[in-house]
Enzyme design. Sequence first.
Site, PDB file in Angstrom:
ATOM      1  N   HIS A  13       0.668  -1.229  -0.013  1.00  0.00           N
ATOM      2  CA  HIS A  13       0.118   0.202   0.098  1.00  0.00           C
ATOM      3  C   HIS A  13       0.960   1.354   0.078  1.00  0.00           C
ATOM      4  CE1 HIS A  13      -2.433  -3.086   2.323  1.00  0.00           C
ATOM      5  NE2 HIS A  13      -3.430  -2.425   1.957  1.00  0.00           N
ATOM      6  N   ASP A  24       2.230   1.886   3.326  1.00  0.00           N
ATOM      7  CA  ASP A  24       3.458   0.912   4.047  1.00  0.00           C
ATOM      8  C   ASP A  24       4.831   1.436   3.737  1.00  0.00           C
ATOM      9  OD1 ASP A  24       1.131  -0.678   4.422  1.00  0.00           O
ATOM     10  OD2 ASP A  24       1.466  -1.832   2.329  1.00  0.00           O
TER      11      ASP A  24
HETATM   12  C1  XLS Z   1      -7.339  -6.518   4.421  1.00  0.00           C
HETATM   13  C2  XLS Z   1      -6.866  -6.626   2.988  1.00  0.00           C
HETATM   14  C3  XLS Z   1      -5.833  -5.864   2.410  1.00  0.00           C
HETATM   15  C4  XLS Z   1      -6.008  -5.963   1.000  1.00  0.00           C
HETATM   16  C5  XLS Z   1      -4.945  -4.693   0.452  1.00  0.00           C
HETATM   17  O1  XLS Z   1      -8.040  -7.288   4.951  1.00  0.00           O
HETATM   18  O2  XLS Z   1      -6.853  -7.810   3.042  1.00  0.00           O
HETATM   19  O3  XLS Z   1      -4.721  -6.252   2.983  1.00  0.00           O
HETATM   20  O4  XLS Z   1      -5.368  -6.885   0.613  1.00  0.00           O
HETATM   21  O5  XLS Z   1      -5.397  -3.474   0.915  1.00  0.00           O
END
Ligand code: XLS
Length: 438
Positions: free
Chosen positions: A99, A102
């Site tokens: 993300h 991140d």
């Molecule tokens: C959260 C989601 C997230 C997505 C990406 O539950 O899995 O991590 O994979 O935003």
Amino acid sequence: MSYFGNLQKIQYEGRQSANPTAFKFYNPDQEILGKTMREHLRFAVAYWHSFTANGSDPFGVGTAARGWDSYTGMDLAKARVEACFELLQILDVDYFCFHDRDIAPEGNTLQETNRNLDKMVALIKENMKSSGKKLLWNTANMFTHPRFVHGAATTNNADVFAFAAAQVKKALEHGKELGAENYVFWGGREGYETLLNTDLGLELDNLARFLHMAVEYAKEIGFDAQFLIEPKPKEPTKHQYDFDVATALSFLQKYDLAPYFKMNVEANHATLAGHTFEHELRVARINGALGSIDANQGDMLLGWDTDEFPTDLYTSTLAMYEILRNDGGIGRGGVNFDAKVRRASFEPIDVVYAHIAGMDSFARGLQVAAKLIEDRVLESVIDERYASFKSGIGADIVAGKASFRTLEAYALQNKPIVNRSGRQELLKSVLNQYMSNV
Ligand code: XLS
Ligand code: CA
Ligand code: CA
């Protein structure tokens, strides 16, 4: 500086090996059904779980002991990039996913946030170039910051909608810059808590408007990544709009978005929706929308999104069966470990063990699923089970030649109906046999 204890690249040693830092089943160069394991599986490490999160939960602070703990701000962000490329090297994993939040800290203004991001993307690009590692997908975090309290594309506040658009615009530019093969939309806060204050129709229309703008902008800048919707039924909102694959598909169809999106199916999200992982994959597959997977598992005793590393061979086998049966396999997608080590597994080496466990589980699933397909175990049962639709009245139904009148005429003169056993228990024991013998 080494963040994972100067480990050498993990090697395949086979199923007898007692070496905890060796693969027991994942043999990247082994060919299965005409492709190597590496090509079938396209493993990815999830940045947020392995480098950004620290093991905190709603009851306690982080427990993870990491070599980057002493840094803050941009220095911390840079150390995490180093750690990421070190782990990819150790695991011999080709891809990673992140993300925007991140990889770089949010600044005081959108301008500053974007400058931070630009710097980090440049650093990641250098590392990708020197290591040959690739970006499976990137995405925008539109759920952590308080501005998204009422949603992003489905907020009641147009200023937030605009901010979210600016954020995704930047993320698409960065995806292009880094050659991302996919771009993911997970609607973290796209849902509602109570209908008492919600204009459901407007929120869904706005979500569709948002996605159309994303499709248009990607086209405009020549970013040709595969776009993926990641369904999840709840958490963080009580009701998430992309509840499951079927719901997301009907939304895409209603708003003429279906041609531009496939699904990123996550195992734990499937179970939260009351489905199995293989159900979600099958629904995506038969609709030509199986794009990529987030490999993890929930805990059947807990009703929330625990994101554990996948170790259940039964599920990995049935998941790999769907992927192998999918036209082109996993295609441009991959097997992304959207999974975190448990809070009590706080040492860096646990991150390595956890990925080895997940990779071996999927490699093993691949081996068994390939053999099942090679031997047409399920296909021959299914062919026979539906044989009544291959000739006679069944063939007429399938060919669109039947009507209520012709079917009534047939039923009136037909002999007593005979059904046959579905043989579920027999099939499960055959599956067990394959899982232990292959
Ligand atoms: C959260 C989601 C997230 C997505 C990406 O539950 O899995 O991590 O994979 O935003
Ligand atoms: Ca996910
Ligand atoms: Ca999850």
